[in-house]
Design a protein around this motif. Sequence first.
Motif, mmCIF file in Angstrom:
data_model
loop_
_atom_site.group_PDB
_atom_site.id
_atom_site.type_symbol
_atom_site.label_atom_id
_atom_site.label_comp_id
_atom_site.label_asym_id
_atom_site.label_seq_id
_atom_site.Cartn_x
_atom_site.Cartn_y
_atom_site.Cartn_z
ATOM 1 N N CYS A 177 -10.706 8.835 0.971
ATOM 2 C CA CYS A 177 -11.570 7.707 0.602
ATOM 3 C C CYS A 177 -10.920 6.750 -0.393
ATOM 4 O O CYS A 177 -11.108 5.539 -0.294
ATOM 5 C CB CYS A 177 -12.867 8.217 -0.028
ATOM 6 N N SER A 178 -10.180 7.288 -1.353
ATOM 7 C CA SER A 178 -9.703 6.446 -2.456
ATOM 8 C C SER A 178 -8.238 6.036 -2.365
ATOM 9 O O SER A 178 -7.841 5.094 -3.055
ATOM 10 C CB SER A 178 -9.957 7.152 -3.791
ATOM 11 N N TYR A 179 -7.451 6.697 -1.548
ATOM 12 C CA TYR A 179 -6.036 6.347 -1.448
ATOM 13 C C TYR A 179 -5.656 5.920 -0.030
ATOM 14 O O TYR A 179 -5.058 4.865 0.160
ATOM 15 C CB TYR A 179 -5.153 7.525 -1.853
ATOM 16 N N ILE A 180 -5.973 6.748 0.950
ATOM 17 C CA ILE A 180 -5.465 6.503 2.305
ATOM 18 C C ILE A 180 -6.139 5.297 2.957
ATOM 19 O O ILE A 180 -5.460 4.368 3.401
ATOM 20 C CB ILE A 180 -5.583 7.772 3.174
ATOM 21 N N VAL A 181 -7.466 5.294 3.002
ATOM 22 C CA VAL A 181 -8.158 4.159 3.635
ATOM 23 C C VAL A 181 -7.849 2.854 2.895
ATOM 24 O O VAL A 181 -7.420 1.875 3.520
ATOM 25 C CB VAL A 181 -9.680 4.430 3.757
ATOM 26 N N PRO A 182 -8.002 2.798 1.552
ATOM 27 C CA PRO A 182 -7.636 1.552 0.867
ATOM 28 C C PRO A 182 -6.145 1.208 1.023
ATOM 29 O O PRO A 182 -5.789 0.031 1.095
ATOM 30 C CB PRO A 182 -7.974 1.820 -0.602
ATOM 31 N N TRP A 214 -1.385 10.675 1.394
ATOM 32 C CA TRP A 214 -0.989 11.624 2.443
ATOM 33 C C TRP A 214 -0.386 12.893 1.856
ATOM 34 O O TRP A 214 -0.606 13.993 2.367
ATOM 35 C CB TRP A 214 -0.011 10.973 3.429
ATOM 36 N N LEU A 215 0.368 12.765 0.776
ATOM 37 C CA LEU A 215 0.971 13.945 0.154
ATOM 38 C C LEU A 215 -0.110 14.875 -0.406
ATOM 39 O O LEU A 215 -0.071 16.094 -0.180
ATOM 40 C CB LEU A 215 1.934 13.515 -0.950
ATOM 41 N N VAL A 216 -1.095 14.324 -1.104
ATOM 42 C CA VAL A 216 -2.173 15.146 -1.651
ATOM 43 C C VAL A 216 -3.042 15.696 -0.520
ATOM 44 O O VAL A 216 -3.451 16.867 -0.556
ATOM 45 C CB VAL A 216 -3.007 14.361 -2.688
ATOM 46 N N LEU A 217 -3.313 14.881 0.496
ATOM 47 C CA LEU A 217 -4.100 15.361 1.639
ATOM 48 C C LEU A 217 -3.408 16.540 2.308
ATOM 49 O O LEU A 217 -4.013 17.599 2.513
ATOM 50 C CB LEU A 217 -4.313 14.231 2.647
ATOM 51 N N PHE A 218 -2.129 16.381 2.617
ATOM 52 C CA PHE A 218 -1.380 17.463 3.259
ATOM 53 C C PHE A 218 -1.350 18.700 2.361
ATOM 54 O O PHE A 218 -1.602 19.823 2.818
ATOM 55 C CB PHE A 218 0.054 17.016 3.582
ATOM 56 N N SER A 219 -1.044 18.512 1.082
ATOM 57 C CA SER A 219 -0.922 19.651 0.166
ATOM 58 C C SER A 219 -2.249 20.380 -0.009
ATOM 59 O O SER A 219 -2.284 21.617 -0.023
ATOM 60 C CB SER A 219 -0.390 19.183 -1.193
ATOM 61 N N GLY A 245 0.806 -1.220 0.000
ATOM 62 C CA GLY A 245 0.000 0.000 0.000
ATOM 63 C C GLY A 245 0.837 1.267 0.000
ATOM 64 O O GLY A 245 0.298 2.362 0.110
ATOM 65 N N THR A 246 2.138 1.129 -0.149
ATOM 66 C CA THR A 246 3.047 2.271 -0.031
ATOM 67 C C THR A 246 2.694 3.416 -0.968
ATOM 68 O O THR A 246 2.631 4.564 -0.537
ATOM 69 C CB THR A 246 4.504 1.828 -0.267
ATOM 70 N N LEU A 247 2.468 3.110 -2.243
ATOM 71 C CA LEU A 247 2.210 4.204 -3.194
ATOM 72 C C LEU A 247 0.883 4.885 -2.935
ATOM 73 O O LEU A 247 0.787 6.111 -3.020
ATOM 74 C CB LEU A 247 2.292 3.692 -4.634
ATOM 75 N N TYR A 248 -0.142 4.115 -2.616
ATOM 76 C CA TYR A 248 -1.431 4.740 -2.296
ATOM 77 C C TYR A 248 -1.300 5.624 -1.056
ATOM 78 O O TYR A 248 -1.826 6.728 -1.012
ATOM 79 C CB TYR A 248 -2.512 3.683 -2.064
#
Length: 195
Positions: free
Chosen positions: A177-182, A39-44, A31-34
């Motif tokens: 919803c689509s990157y962090i949780v999955p 997290w990068l997009v969330l933070f940004s 799950g590293t890339l997701y």
Amino acid sequence: MESEPLMDERESLRVIHAMILSAKKTLQDDGTLYLMWGWLVLFSSLAHYGLLTQTDFPYPYAVWATMPLAGVYTGFYVRRLANRQPVKTYIGEFLSYLWIAFLVSIVILLVFMPRIGYENTYPIILLLYGIGTFVSGGALRFRPLVIGGALNWPIAVAAFFVSFDVQLLLLALAVTCSYIVPGYLLRANYQKQDV
């Protein structure tokens, strides 16, 4: 010259099943890339929102400058994974084409953002996030990615009707919803398989 014995149906299905499981494990990784991109997009997006609405900082979008560095890291990371993969699979090839198309589409969209307008760009990005994760989830048969991708679409529709600053918050919701949780669920599955 001896010919190889033909496999029976059960053996063929077992081999196909083993290849799918191998591809699934390799592609899921941990799950590293997701997680990294999520997290990068969330933070940004949250930092951009905060700088835009709470400060007079003239360049609130500067927080997105980390994206090209993350792209370079992703390239090296994916190459390393590909080198470790003993066999190329149809699913792996398919997903690599999907995410290359996603990346090219995002870059084109961002280049023409000033022309199409900031308020129109982010809803389209959300639609692309939905396509990427929905299709990946379907190919991997991983329901949380499918659901996360599908959730991006109503979020994208909502984004067409709100101001740019609120779109940044919707972007944060979408990647959660689509990157962090999955991504965390992929990691948990990966760790279970390694035990």
